[in-house]
Scaffold this motif. Structure first.
Motif, short mmCIF file in Angstrom:
data_model
loop_
_atom_site.label_atom_id
_atom_site.label_comp_id
_atom_site.label_asym_id
_atom_site.label_seq_id
_atom_site.Cartn_x
_atom_site.Cartn_y
_atom_site.Cartn_z
N GLU A 35 0.82 -1.21 0.00
CA GLU A 35 0.00 0.00 0.00
C GLU A 35 0.86 1.26 0.00
OE1 GLU A 35 -4.12 -0.90 2.17
OE2 GLU A 35 -2.37 -1.48 3.37
N ALA A 36 2.11 1.16 0.43
CA ALA A 36 3.03 2.31 0.41
C ALA A 36 3.76 2.44 -0.93
CB ALA A 36 4.04 2.18 1.54
N MET A 37 3.70 1.42 -1.77
CA MET A 37 4.45 1.42 -3.03
C MET A 37 4.11 2.58 -3.97
SD MET A 37 6.81 -0.78 -3.07
CE MET A 37 7.23 -1.62 -1.57
N PRO A 38 2.86 3.06 -4.04
CA PRO A 38 2.60 4.18 -4.94
C PRO A 38 3.46 5.42 -4.64
CG PRO A 38 0.55 3.14 -4.35
CD PRO A 38 1.63 2.51 -3.49
N SER A 39 3.83 5.62 -3.39
CA SER A 39 4.67 6.78 -3.06
C SER A 39 6.11 6.59 -3.54
CB SER A 39 4.66 7.04 -1.54
OG SER A 39 5.31 5.97 -0.86
N MET A 40 6.44 5.37 -3.98
CA MET A 40 7.80 5.07 -4.43
C MET A 40 7.85 4.83 -5.94
SD MET A 40 8.88 2.33 -1.54
CE MET A 40 8.09 2.37 0.05
N SER A 41 6.74 5.01 -6.65
CA SER A 41 6.65 4.62 -8.05
C SER A 41 6.17 5.77 -8.93
CB SER A 41 5.66 3.45 -8.18
OG SER A 41 5.39 3.16 -9.52
#
Length: 168
Positions: A35-41
């Motif tokens: 769920e945190a991946m969008p902030s890294m992509s």
């Protein structure tokens, strides 16, 4: 990434590794938080667990919504196919038996920290990229190569974000 001449049916792969000055458990907490991946992509816009799941487990599903300048917007459902904390976390996109892609994080204790790798395989099932290949079959190898280079850049960026978070 060097030119391979791979076609989609070859199920091309890319893998990027980095060493992180943090124990595997701390790296795992960041890498397994989809769920945190969008902030890294640059592509992935949101992730939401399905069927009442609140985190990864084999068989759990999540929907990811993505956006790409040339490919448009899309959503895919992924199925967790490997989950072995704090070592391996993998998911298959769309269908676990015939995925459009497979993604995997691997963590290994190394030199007082953690070696983190992210690997992905394109195919074997058709994906959004297949439509571009259908329109320009003579350019298939170039289309695949360009997309794999994008994946390599995006994975490198994701690993840098995970490293920064895990080391802070």
């Amino acid at each position: 990434m060097e030119w391979t001449g791979a076609r989609y049916a070859d199920k091309p792969t890319v893998e990027v590794r980095t060493w992180i000055d943090a124990p595997p458990e701390r790296v795992w907490a960041v890498a397994s938080d989809v769920e945190a991946m969008p902030s890294m992509s640059d592509e992935l816009e949101s992730v939401e667990w399905l069927d009442g799941a609140t985190g990864p487990a084999v068989g759990a599903r999540f929907v990811g919504r993505s956006k790409h300048e040339a490919l448009g917007e899309w959503a895919t459902t992924s199925h967790v196919i490997e989950y072995d904390p704090p070592r391996v976390f993998a998911w298959a996109v769309v269908d676990p038996d015939e995925p459009t892609a497979i993604w995997r994080f691997r963590l290994e204790p190394k030199e007082g920290g953690t070696e983190l790798s992210q690997w992905m395989q394109m195919g074997p099932a058709r994906s959004g990229l297949s439509f571009a290949i259908d329109r320009m079959p003579e350019k298939e190898q170039k289309i695949v190569f360009v997309r794999m280079r994008e994946f390599e850049r995006n994975i490198t960026s994701t690993l840098e974000h995970i490293k920064t978070l895990a080391e802070s």
